[in-house]
Design a protein around this motif. Structure first.
Motif, PDB file in Angstrom:
ATOM      1  N   ARG A   1       0.843  -1.188   0.000  1.00  0.00           N
ATOM      2  CA  ARG A   1       0.000   0.000   0.000  1.00  0.00           C
ATOM      3  C   ARG A   1       0.882   1.243   0.000  1.00  0.00           C
ATOM      4  O   ARG A   1       1.940   1.272   0.629  1.00  0.00           O
ATOM      5  CB  ARG A   1      -0.913   0.013   1.228  1.00  0.00           C
ATOM      6  CG  ARG A   1      -2.000  -1.051   1.228  1.00  0.00           C
ATOM      7  CD  ARG A   1      -2.713  -1.103   2.560  1.00  0.00           C
ATOM      8  NE  ARG A   1      -3.194   0.207   2.957  1.00  0.00           N
ATOM      9  CZ  ARG A   1      -3.260   0.627   4.220  1.00  0.00           C
ATOM     10  NH1 ARG A   1      -2.828  -0.155   5.191  1.00  0.00           N
ATOM     11  NH2 ARG A   1      -3.729   1.818   4.508  1.00  0.00           N
ATOM     12  N   THR A   2       0.453   2.266  -0.724  1.00  0.00           N
ATOM     13  CA  THR A   2       1.214   3.502  -0.805  1.00  0.00           C
ATOM     14  C   THR A   2       0.312   4.699  -0.550  1.00  0.00           C
ATOM     15  O   THR A   2      -0.916   4.575  -0.545  1.00  0.00           O
ATOM     16  CB  THR A   2       1.885   3.661  -2.177  1.00  0.00           C
ATOM     17  OG1 THR A   2       0.860   3.686  -3.187  1.00  0.00           O
ATOM     18  CG2 THR A   2       2.852   2.523  -2.461  1.00  0.00           C
ATOM     19  N   SER A   3       0.942   5.844  -0.325  1.00  0.00           N
ATOM     20  CA  SER A   3       0.220   7.096  -0.120  1.00  0.00           C
ATOM     21  C   SER A   3       0.869   8.165  -0.987  1.00  0.00           C
ATOM     22  O   SER A   3       2.092   8.185  -1.147  1.00  0.00           O
ATOM     23  CB  SER A   3       0.273   7.513   1.343  1.00  0.00           C
ATOM     24  OG  SER A   3      -0.206   8.848   1.508  1.00  0.00           O
ATOM     25  N   PRO A   4       0.077   9.093  -1.554  1.00  0.00           N
ATOM     26  CA  PRO A   4       0.661  10.173  -2.360  1.00  0.00           C
ATOM     27  C   PRO A   4       1.215  11.307  -1.522  1.00  0.00           C
ATOM     28  O   PRO A   4       1.722  12.281  -2.078  1.00  0.00           O
ATOM     29  CB  PRO A   4      -0.525  10.649  -3.211  1.00  0.00           C
ATOM     30  CG  PRO A   4      -1.718  10.368  -2.358  1.00  0.00           C
ATOM     31  CD  PRO A   4      -1.405   9.107  -1.601  1.00  0.00           C
ATOM     32  N   PHE A   5       1.120  11.199  -0.191  1.00  0.00           N
ATOM     33  CA  PHE A   5       1.542  12.304   0.670  1.00  0.00           C
ATOM     34  C   PHE A   5       2.568  11.849   1.699  1.00  0.00           C
ATOM     35  O   PHE A   5       2.548  10.719   2.163  1.00  0.00           O
ATOM     36  CB  PHE A   5       0.337  12.909   1.402  1.00  0.00           C
ATOM     37  CG  PHE A   5      -0.740  13.385   0.471  1.00  0.00           C
ATOM     38  CD1 PHE A   5      -0.580  14.555  -0.252  1.00  0.00           C
ATOM     39  CD2 PHE A   5      -1.895  12.642   0.299  1.00  0.00           C
ATOM     40  CE1 PHE A   5      -1.561  14.988  -1.123  1.00  0.00           C
ATOM     41  CE2 PHE A   5      -2.885  13.072  -0.572  1.00  0.00           C
ATOM     42  CZ  PHE A   5      -2.719  14.248  -1.284  1.00  0.00           C
ATOM     43  N   SER A   6       3.470  12.775   2.040  1.00  0.00           N
ATOM     44  CA  SER A   6       4.452  12.532   3.077  1.00  0.00           C
ATOM     45  C   SER A   6       4.728  13.853   3.785  1.00  0.00           C
ATOM     46  O   SER A   6       4.019  14.843   3.572  1.00  0.00           O
ATOM     47  CB  SER A   6       5.733  11.940   2.486  1.00  0.00           C
ATOM     48  OG  SER A   6       6.596  11.512   3.525  1.00  0.00           O
ATOM     49  N   LEU A   7       5.761  13.861   4.624  1.00  0.00           N
ATOM     50  CA  LEU A   7       6.107  15.052   5.396  1.00  0.00           C
ATOM     51  C   LEU A   7       7.502  15.492   5.000  1.00  0.00           C
ATOM     52  O   LEU A   7       8.398  14.668   4.797  1.00  0.00           O
ATOM     53  CB  LEU A   7       6.051  14.734   6.893  1.00  0.00           C
ATOM     54  CG  LEU A   7       5.824  15.909   7.848  1.00  0.00           C
ATOM     55  CD1 LEU A   7       4.440  16.502   7.646  1.00  0.00           C
ATOM     56  CD2 LEU A   7       6.004  15.473   9.284  1.00  0.00           C
ATOM     57  N   THR A   8       7.687  16.800   4.874  1.00  0.00           N
ATOM     58  CA  THR A   8       8.993  17.351   4.551  1.00  0.00           C
ATOM     59  C   THR A   8       9.270  18.534   5.463  1.00  0.00           C
ATOM     60  O   THR A   8       8.399  18.953   6.232  1.00  0.00           O
ATOM     61  CB  THR A   8       9.055  17.784   3.066  1.00  0.00           C
ATOM     62  OG1 THR A   8      10.391  18.157   2.738  1.00  0.00           O
ATOM     63  CG2 THR A   8       8.136  18.966   2.808  1.00  0.00           C
ATOM     64  N   SER A   9      10.462  19.071   5.376  1.00  0.00           N
ATOM     65  CA  SER A   9      10.811  20.240   6.171  1.00  0.00           C
ATOM     66  C   SER A   9       9.821  21.366   5.895  1.00  0.00           C
ATOM     67  O   SER A   9       9.259  21.473   4.800  1.00  0.00           O
ATOM     68  CB  SER A   9      12.227  20.704   5.824  1.00  0.00           C
ATOM     69  OG  SER A   9      12.491  21.979   6.355  1.00  0.00           O
ATOM     70  N   SER A  10       9.602  22.218   6.894  1.00  0.00           N
ATOM     71  CA  SER A  10       8.623  23.296   6.740  1.00  0.00           C
ATOM     72  C   SER A  10       9.106  24.374   5.788  1.00  0.00           C
ATOM     73  O   SER A  10       8.329  25.212   5.342  1.00  0.00           O
ATOM     74  CB  SER A  10       8.310  23.913   8.100  1.00  0.00           C
ATOM     75  OG  SER A  10       9.481  24.437   8.690  1.00  0.00           O
ATOM     76  N   ALA A  11      10.411  24.405   5.458  1.00  0.00           N
ATOM     77  CA  ALA A  11      10.940  25.434   4.581  1.00  0.00           C
ATOM     78  C   ALA A  11      10.461  25.222   3.148  1.00  0.00           C
ATOM     79  O   ALA A  11      10.257  24.093   2.703  1.00  0.00           O
ATOM     80  CB  ALA A  11      12.469  25.432   4.620  1.00  0.00           C
ATOM     81  N   ARG A  12      10.262  26.315   2.417  1.00  0.00           N
ATOM     82  CA  ARG A  12       9.878  26.258   1.011  1.00  0.00           C
ATOM     83  C   ARG A  12      10.964  26.868   0.150  1.00  0.00           C
ATOM     84  O   ARG A  12      11.702  27.746   0.577  1.00  0.00           O
ATOM     85  CB  ARG A  12       8.570  27.041   0.779  1.00  0.00           C
ATOM     86  CG  ARG A  12       7.362  26.474   1.504  1.00  0.00           C
ATOM     87  CD  ARG A  12       7.022  25.081   1.026  1.00  0.00           C
ATOM     88  NE  ARG A  12       6.761  25.031  -0.381  1.00  0.00           N
ATOM     89  CZ  ARG A  12       5.547  25.206  -0.931  1.00  0.00           C
ATOM     90  NH1 ARG A  12       4.506  25.461  -0.168  1.00  0.00           N
ATOM     91  NH2 ARG A  12       5.380  25.123  -2.233  1.00  0.00           N
TER      92      ARG A  12
END
Length: 240
Positions: free
Chosen positions: A50-61
């Motif tokens: 199973r996979t997800s299209p979303f994850s978490l990254t650093s808050s910086a853009r």
């Protein structure tokens, strides 16, 4: 004639003896256990992760190079950017979503400042850009909300508060109309809120661990939960 009669009579007896000697069928093979993060392919029966299209990254853009970079306030907790390629959005809105962990129980005051905005859009961005929601037990969510003390109509600065409990996690949303982008903004958060990261869409879907549990962090992004957070947020962002 007598000899033929005897052959017909003996054959059924021999067949019965042979059948009685055949071994009984063994028990059916036990089903292969299916890991908690896999689903069988309906065409082949092969387990699929199973996979997800979303994850978490650093808050910086990444900075917006199409417009001059504004002077960054020194007290920004998060200096963000919204543009037409921002990963999260629905209908007319683009938004960023951050996962926060409360360090203390109480009400927290959050401020969002517009730093720059598309000159063809409204210069102060969206009037009510901030909202928060509680992540309950890493699974379900409560209504987005917050009490606004100041909207962004006159100055580009919006101020709101939200009740939090120590150890619980929350999603903070900052949004604007797509036609107001590119827009850079500054979020000022109290030290009692730890920013775990920003929800984003990686180039390829990420696998969901079988033992997904615990707080959402960069080391444990809980993609299964984030995959439910974004559709839930989309429904509320587009209706406000």
């Amino acid at each position: 004639m007598k000899r033929s009669y005897r052959l017909v009579f003996v054959l059924p007896v021999l067949l019965a003896v042979v059948t009685a000697c055949e071994p009984e069928p063994g028990p059916a093979p036990a089903p292969v256990p299916n890991p908690g993060n896999t689903n069988p392919d309906p065409s082949t029966g092969t387990p699929q992760t199973r996979t997800s299209p979303f994850s978490l990254t650093s808050s910086a853009r990444d900075p917006d190079t199409s417009t001059p970079a504004p002077e960054e306030p020194v007290d920004c907790t998060v200096n963000g950017l919204l543009n037409t390629s921002s990963a999260l959005g629905t209908l007319d809105f683009r938004y960023d979503a951050f996962v926060l962990t409360a360090q203390k129980t109480g009400r927290v005051v959050i401020q969002g400042d517009v730093l720059s905005v598309n000159p063809n859009g409204y210069k102060y961005g969206y009037a009510y850009p901030l909202s928060m929601a509680t992540i309950e037990d890493g699974v379900t969510f409560t209504a987005t909300g917050g009490t606004f003390y100041q909207n962004a109509l006159e100055t580009g600065t919006a101020i709101t508060d939200y009740p939090v409990m120590a150890g619980r996690q929350y999603v903070l949303v900052y949004k604007t109309f797509g036609s107001f982008t590119p827009q850079t903004y500054c979020l000022k958060l109290p030290s009692t809120l730890k920013v775990e990261g920003r929800i984003y869409t990686p180039p390829t879907p990420v696998p969901i661990p079988a033992d997904s549990a615990g707080l959402i962090t960069l080391e444990n992004p809980r993609p299964d939960v984030l995959g439910r957070v974004v559709p839930w947020l989309n429904e509320r962002v587009k209706s406000n």
